[in-house]
Write an enzyme that holds these catalytic residues in place. Structure first.
Site, PDB file in Angstrom:
ATOM      1  N   ARG A 193      12.646  34.864  68.728  1.00  0.00           N
ATOM      2  CA  ARG A 193      12.435  34.710  67.276  1.00  0.00           C
ATOM      3  C   ARG A 193      13.345  35.693  66.553  1.00  0.00           C
ATOM      4  NH1 ARG A 193       6.338  35.312  65.852  1.00  0.00           N
ATOM      5  NH2 ARG A 193       6.139  33.271  66.821  1.00  0.00           N
TER       6      ARG A 193
ATOM      7  N   ARG B  96       5.963  42.195  60.740  1.00  0.00           N
ATOM      8  CA  ARG B  96       6.936  41.177  61.180  1.00  0.00           C
ATOM      9  C   ARG B  96       7.834  40.741  60.030  1.00  0.00           C
ATOM     10  NH1 ARG B  96       3.758  37.473  65.407  1.00  0.00           N
ATOM     11  NH2 ARG B  96       3.025  39.117  66.789  1.00  0.00           N
TER      12      ARG B  96
ATOM     13  N   LYS C 240      -0.730  42.421  65.312  1.00  0.00           N
ATOM     14  CA  LYS C 240       0.358  41.978  64.433  1.00  0.00           C
ATOM     15  C   LYS C 240       0.017  42.227  62.968  1.00  0.00           C
ATOM     16  CE  LYS C 240       0.047  37.631  65.917  1.00  0.00           C
ATOM     17  NZ  LYS C 240       0.006  36.160  66.021  1.00  0.00           N
TER      18      LYS C 240
ATOM     19  N   LYS D 179       1.466  41.174  58.856  1.00  0.00           N
ATOM     20  CA  LYS D 179       2.378  40.260  58.144  1.00  0.00           C
ATOM     21  C   LYS D 179       2.407  40.544  56.649  1.00  0.00           C
ATOM     22  CE  LYS D 179       1.699  36.724  61.607  1.00  0.00           C
ATOM     23  NZ  LYS D 179       1.228  35.368  61.912  1.00  0.00           N
TER      24      LYS D 179
ATOM     25  N   CYS E  30       2.324  23.176  63.723  1.00  0.00           N
ATOM     26  CA  CYS E  30       2.865  24.276  64.536  1.00  0.00           C
ATOM     27  C   CYS E  30       3.586  23.686  65.736  1.00  0.00           C
ATOM     28  CB  CYS E  30       1.742  25.193  64.980  1.00  0.00           C
ATOM     29  SG  CYS E  30       0.700  24.427  66.242  1.00  0.00           S
TER      30      CYS E  30
ATOM     31  N   CYS F  81       4.153  26.294  73.749  1.00  0.00           N
ATOM     32  CA  CYS F  81       3.160  27.309  73.405  1.00  0.00           C
ATOM     33  C   CYS F  81       2.068  27.375  74.473  1.00  0.00           C
ATOM     34  CB  CYS F  81       2.524  26.998  72.052  1.00  0.00           C
ATOM     35  SG  CYS F  81       1.283  28.238  71.650  1.00  0.00           S
TER      36      CYS F  81
ATOM     37  N   CYS G 254      -4.167  24.723  68.288  1.00  0.00           N
ATOM     38  CA  CYS G 254      -5.287  25.595  68.662  1.00  0.00           C
ATOM     39  C   CYS G 254      -5.752  26.338  67.412  1.00  0.00           C
ATOM     40  CB  CYS G 254      -4.863  26.562  69.782  1.00  0.00           C
ATOM     41  SG  CYS G 254      -4.051  28.055  69.185  1.00  0.00           S
TER      42      CYS G 254
ATOM     43  N   CYS H 249      -1.270  28.820  63.246  1.00  0.00           N
ATOM     44  CA  CYS H 249       0.140  29.115  62.957  1.00  0.00           C
ATOM     45  C   CYS H 249       0.733  28.261  61.825  1.00  0.00           C
ATOM     46  CB  CYS H 249       0.980  28.968  64.217  1.00  0.00           C
ATOM     47  SG  CYS H 249       0.492  30.128  65.503  1.00  0.00           S
TER      48      CYS H 249
HETATM   49 FE1  SRM Z   1       1.685  32.027  65.481  1.00  0.00          FE
HETATM   50  C1  SRM Z   1       0.668  33.120  68.507  1.00  0.00           C
HETATM   51  C2  SRM Z   1       4.078  30.176  66.898  1.00  0.00           C
HETATM   52  C3  SRM Z   1       3.080  31.580  62.454  1.00  0.00           C
HETATM   53  C4  SRM Z   1      -1.216  33.053  64.027  1.00  0.00           C
HETATM   54  N1  SRM Z   1       2.296  31.759  67.386  1.00  0.00           N
HETATM   55  C5  SRM Z   1       1.778  32.342  68.488  1.00  0.00           C
HETATM   56  C6  SRM Z   1       2.645  32.058  69.716  1.00  0.00           C
HETATM   57  C7  SRM Z   1       3.652  33.139  69.840  1.00  0.00           C
HETATM   58  C8  SRM Z   1       1.885  31.810  71.016  1.00  0.00           C
HETATM   59  C9  SRM Z   1       1.667  32.959  71.941  1.00  0.00           C
HETATM   60  O1  SRM Z   1       1.154  34.018  71.527  1.00  0.00           O
HETATM   61  O2  SRM Z   1       1.964  32.781  73.130  1.00  0.00           O
HETATM   62  C10 SRM Z   1       3.299  30.717  69.252  1.00  0.00           C
HETATM   63  C11 SRM Z   1       4.635  30.379  69.892  1.00  0.00           C
HETATM   64  C12 SRM Z   1       4.789  28.877  69.985  1.00  0.00           C
HETATM   65  C13 SRM Z   1       6.140  28.440  70.355  1.00  0.00           C
HETATM   66  O3  SRM Z   1       6.294  27.854  71.459  1.00  0.00           O
HETATM   67  O4  SRM Z   1       7.076  28.607  69.580  1.00  0.00           O
HETATM   68  C14 SRM Z   1       3.262  30.889  67.755  1.00  0.00           C
HETATM   69  N2  SRM Z   1       3.345  31.154  64.833  1.00  0.00           N
HETATM   70  C15 SRM Z   1       4.161  30.361  65.547  1.00  0.00           C
HETATM   71  C16 SRM Z   1       5.165  29.655  64.681  1.00  0.00           C
HETATM   72  C17 SRM Z   1       6.511  29.449  65.355  1.00  0.00           C
HETATM   73  C18 SRM Z   1       4.560  28.321  64.223  1.00  0.00           C
HETATM   74  C19 SRM Z   1       5.506  27.353  63.564  1.00  0.00           C
HETATM   75  O5  SRM Z   1       5.299  26.182  63.834  1.00  0.00           O
HETATM   76  O6  SRM Z   1       6.363  27.745  62.799  1.00  0.00           O
HETATM   77  C20 SRM Z   1       5.185  30.611  63.471  1.00  0.00           C
HETATM   78  C21 SRM Z   1       6.172  31.732  63.623  1.00  0.00           C
HETATM   79  C22 SRM Z   1       6.154  32.617  62.428  1.00  0.00           C
HETATM   80  C23 SRM Z   1       7.219  33.677  62.416  1.00  0.00           C
HETATM   81  O7  SRM Z   1       8.368  33.344  62.173  1.00  0.00           O
HETATM   82  O8  SRM Z   1       6.879  34.848  62.572  1.00  0.00           O
HETATM   83  C24 SRM Z   1       3.774  31.180  63.560  1.00  0.00           C
HETATM   84  N3  SRM Z   1       1.086  32.362  63.574  1.00  0.00           N
HETATM   85  C25 SRM Z   1       1.767  31.996  62.459  1.00  0.00           C
HETATM   86  C26 SRM Z   1       0.907  32.050  61.320  1.00  0.00           C
HETATM   87  C27 SRM Z   1       1.286  31.649  59.885  1.00  0.00           C
HETATM   88  C28 SRM Z   1       1.660  32.797  59.045  1.00  0.00           C
HETATM   89  O9  SRM Z   1       1.723  33.929  59.516  1.00  0.00           O
HETATM   90  O10 SRM Z   1       1.874  32.579  57.865  1.00  0.00           O
HETATM   91  C29 SRM Z   1      -0.329  32.462  61.772  1.00  0.00           C
HETATM   92  C30 SRM Z   1      -1.617  32.594  60.931  1.00  0.00           C
HETATM   93  C31 SRM Z   1      -1.630  33.780  60.056  1.00  0.00           C
HETATM   94  C32 SRM Z   1      -2.152  34.965  60.780  1.00  0.00           C
HETATM   95  O11 SRM Z   1      -1.391  35.635  61.466  1.00  0.00           O
HETATM   96  O12 SRM Z   1      -3.365  35.220  60.687  1.00  0.00           O
HETATM   97  C33 SRM Z   1      -0.200  32.664  63.189  1.00  0.00           C
HETATM   98  N4  SRM Z   1       0.036  32.982  66.147  1.00  0.00           N
HETATM   99  C34 SRM Z   1      -1.070  33.259  65.393  1.00  0.00           C
HETATM  100  C35 SRM Z   1      -2.091  33.793  66.256  1.00  0.00           C
HETATM  101  C36 SRM Z   1      -3.518  34.220  65.828  1.00  0.00           C
HETATM  102  C37 SRM Z   1      -3.558  35.609  65.329  1.00  0.00           C
HETATM  103  C38 SRM Z   1      -4.952  36.055  65.056  1.00  0.00           C
HETATM  104  O13 SRM Z   1      -5.137  36.828  64.115  1.00  0.00           O
HETATM  105  O14 SRM Z   1      -5.872  35.687  65.776  1.00  0.00           O
HETATM  106  C39 SRM Z   1      -1.553  33.809  67.556  1.00  0.00           C
HETATM  107  C40 SRM Z   1      -2.235  34.286  68.831  1.00  0.00           C
HETATM  108  C41 SRM Z   1      -2.310  35.757  68.939  1.00  0.00           C
HETATM  109  O15 SRM Z   1      -1.724  36.529  68.180  1.00  0.00           O
HETATM  110  O16 SRM Z   1      -3.027  36.181  69.847  1.00  0.00           O
HETATM  111  C42 SRM Z   1      -0.222  33.286  67.446  1.00  0.00           C
HETATM  112 FE1  SF4 Z   2       0.465  27.716  69.622  1.00  0.00          FE
HETATM  113 FE2  SF4 Z   2      -1.926  27.655  68.544  1.00  0.00          FE
HETATM  114 FE3  SF4 Z   2       0.093  28.768  67.221  1.00  0.00          FE
HETATM  115 FE4  SF4 Z   2       0.017  26.185  67.506  1.00  0.00          FE
HETATM  116  S1  SF4 Z   2      -1.506  27.399  66.409  1.00  0.00           S
HETATM  117  S2  SF4 Z   2       1.822  27.473  67.902  1.00  0.00           S
HETATM  118  S3  SF4 Z   2      -0.884  25.920  69.495  1.00  0.00           S
HETATM  119  S4  SF4 Z   2      -0.762  29.506  69.092  1.00  0.00           S
END
Ligand code: SRM
Ligand code: SF4
Length: 570
Positions: A76, A145, A208, A210, A429, A435, A474, A478
């Site tokens: 990323r 981030r 994390k 944000k 997502c 993922c 899930c 995201c």
């Molecule tokens: Fe996310 C984890 C993809 C925005 C909440 N997210 C992941 C991971 C890295 C999976 C992992 O931990 O193994 C995913 C990688 C998938 C892949 O194959 O690419 C992933 N997240 C993404 C992206 C690429 C989704 C997309 O379709 O664009 C976004 C990348 C953003 C970036 O450039 O930094 C992405 N993730 C978000 C958002 C939206 C936002 O921030 O506005 C959220 C919800 C907001 C938040 O953080 O509360 C988000 N991602 C999570 C979480 C849950 C965090 C939590 O508080 O529980 C995880 C899992 C974790 O952290 O344990 C996660």
């Molecule tokens: Fe992966 Fe869940 Fe984030 Fe979708 S919402 S990219 S399935 S961690």
């Protein structure tokens, strides 16, 4: 602050012993026996912007052949405020061609992702990104981030000024460890100097973090979903400062009611000069008070929810040594993107292109990546990734506008694509196959579900009423599904929880309406609601407001209600 070391999460131990994020990454990169890194190092690599993944589609056949999973890495790259130059776009394009399976993913947080990069190619890829003045450090991991910012330049004459603030916050909160330069850019460590993290300390944050900057009236960046937000207050075309919001977040775990999404709360106002100081102190409070014994409870949203916003304000004011002013009035009117051509205040043009789920790839009938490569080769303006995974080709002169139109059209892409409101407002997502946390499809499935939803809307005459529809594989959230008017969250293969009642400008959480349902049931449910919407929706009433008024779901006033069992309307 008082965590008992015996109860600390294992990741905390890994961070503490990592020598400022080094761990064994360098050695792991050189190990030819496996395509993976050591398990503990996969936690540290996140801070460097790298996630170890494996192709989930090929796990079973490979296991039968006694092969390890097909490991590769997601990289990323941070793009503060989503803005990059054509040269930087070309770099990502070239790296995608060489090492990333020909695909660039624009993320929901305005960053780039490459998928499928093999371990042996990691170093070269990251070095190239850095040579072109981007980086991957802190794109993931327990640190602040990519800092987001409304990318739309035509919105306001002070956009550039606001964007500069976002870039400053990003630089200010970037980790200081020299490990990144040492591991990826072959810089030698100066033996006599100790690394020092003035903001994060040795163990970085509990989780994390944000940060986002929004420019009303658009809430395209979904400020309420973020740990820390700055909402620009503009008076007579002058930036006077920012309202500060804290404590938003989306992630939850199925079946665990102690986890839930929360909306950020606006808690005061500061001047542009005070922003970095505020950001630093907010981060430090989370560093000192965030939970390090349970990662499911470690996000800043819980620190604030547990202790209350008044405690937080007092702690912040005392650390600042001065008080935030009272928040100023502001209004959001949408959280989507304005598609098509728009004229900027300086006379230049912007084109907002719809990119389905942010995936920039060449498909048979739509060689999008090649088209954008050609645009980048010709264009002197900029590229702007939106928080809705779309792309603005920015700052085009009149002649460039024509050139861009010609290039896109010659690749079969209509720059002012006439997609339905449903498609334009859809967001999914990544989910499968990369993922590791995905329980169901999202990016690969949403387009076909949207086509069926559109048919239903058409049938009931509500096709042109935009509905914010979001899907994730899930409950981590995201694609910010809990802010959608209609949300789908993966529960298992082909099964989703369905959510109703978010608000069109992103300021209300939705609520789970049905649990673990398949496509046929989703469409049956929507058939009933759309028929009702057509018959009883008020003029100009958004779908999310309608489903609450009609009693399909109650309005959510605190995130802990999102997953509470619902009295089902028969
Ligand atoms: Fe996310 C984890 C993809 C925005 C909440 N997210 C992941 C991971 C890295 C999976 C992992 O931990 O193994 C995913 C990688 C998938 C892949 O194959 O690419 C992933 N997240 C993404 C992206 C690429 C989704 C997309 O379709 O664009 C976004 C990348 C953003 C970036 O450039 O930094 C992405 N993730 C978000 C958002 C939206 C936002 O921030 O506005 C959220 C919800 C907001 C938040 O953080 O509360 C988000 N991602 C999570 C979480 C849950 C965090 C939590 O508080 O529980 C995880 C899992 C974790 O952290 O344990 C996660
Ligand atoms: Fe992966 Fe869940 Fe984030 Fe979708 S919402 S990219 S399935 S961690």
């Amino acid at each position: 602050m008082t965590d008992n070391p015996k109860q600390l999460e294992h990741v905390e131990i890994i961070k503490t012993n990592s020598d400022f994020l080094r761990g064994g990454i360098t050695e792991g990169l050189l190990n030819p026996i496996t395509g993976a890194l050591a398990e503990d190092d996969t936690q540290l690599s996140k801070f460097h912007g790298i996630y170890q993944q494996h192709d989930r589609d090929s796990v079973v056949p490979r296991r039968k052949q006694k092969l390890e999973p097909l490991y590769s890495f997601m990289i990323r790259a941070r793009v503060p405020g989503g803005i990059c130059t054509p040269a930087q776009w070309l770099t990502m394009n070239d790296l995608a061609e060489k090492y990333g399976g020909g695909s660039i993913r624009l993320t929901t947080r305005q960053a780039f992702q490459l998928h499928g990069v093999l371990k042996k190619n990691l170093k070269q890829t990251i070095a190239n990104i850095n040579q072109n003045l981007m980086d991957t450090i802190a794109a993931c991991g327990d640190v602040n981030r990519n800092v987001m910012c409304t990318p739309n330049p035509e919105l306001s004459k002070v956009h550039q000024e606001v964007y500069d603030v976002a870039a400053k916050i990003s630089a200010h909160l970037t980790p200081q460890t020299t490990a990144y330069h040492e591991i990826w850019l072959d810089k030698q460590k100066v033996v006599s100097t100790e690394d020092h993290e003035p903001i994060y300390g040795k163990t970085y944050l509990p989780r994390k973090f944000k940060t986002v900057v929004a420019i009303p009236p658009t809430n395209d960046v979904d400020v309420y979903a973020h740990d820390l937000g700055f909402i620009a207050i503009i008076d007579q075309e002058q930036l006077i400062g920012f309202n500060v919001s804290v404590g938003g977040g989306m992630g939850a775990t199925h079946g665990d009611l102690s986890t839930f999404p929360l909306l950020a709360q606006v808690m005061g106002f500061c001047t542009p000069e005070q922003v970095c100081e505020v950001a630093e102190q907010v981060v430090k409070i989370q560093r000192d008070f965030g939970c390090r014994t349970n990662r499911k409870h470690a996000r800043f949203k819980y620190t604030i929810d547990d202790r209350g916003i008044d405690w937080f304000k007092a702690e912040l004011n005392s650390r600042l040594g001065w008080e935030l002013q009272a928040e100023k009035p502001f209004k959001f009117t949408s959280n989507g993107d304005p598609f098509g051509w728009h004229k900027n205040h300086d006379g230049s043009w912007n084109l907002t292109l719809f990119i389905e789920n942010g995936r920039v790839i060449d498909r048979d009938r739509s060689p999008l990546r090649s088209a954008l490569k050609q645009v980048a080769q010709k264009h002197v303006g900029d590229f702007r990734i939106t928080a809705n995974q779309n792309l603005i080709i920015g700052k085009l002169s009149n002649s460039e506008k024509q050139q861009v139109t010609d290039i896109l059209q010659s690749h079969g892409i209509n720059p002012t694509q006439q997609h339905s409101a449903t498609l334009l407002n859809g967001m999914a997502c990544v989910a499968l196959p990369t993922c590791s946390l995905a329980m169901a499809e999202a990016e690969r499935y949403l387009p076909s579900l949207l086509a069926k939803i559109e048919q239903l809307q058409d049938k009931h005459g509500v096709k042109n009423k935009a509905i914010i529809i979001r899907m994730t594989g899930c409950p981590n959230g995201c694609a910010r599904p809990y802010l959608a008017e209609l949300g789908f969250v993966g529960k298992g293969p082909g099964k989703y929880n369905m959510y109703l009642g978010g608000e069109f400008t992103g300021k209300r959480l939705n609520r789970m309406y049905r649990e673990n349902i398949d496509e046929a049931t989703i469409l049956q449910e929507l058939e009933v609601i759309f028929a009702d919407y057509a018959a009883n929706g008020h003029e100009g009433e958004w779908f999310g407001d309608f489903v609450i008024r009609q009693g399909y779901v109650n309005e959510v006033t605190h995130g802990s209600q999102v997953h509470l069992p619902l009295e089902v309307k028969s």
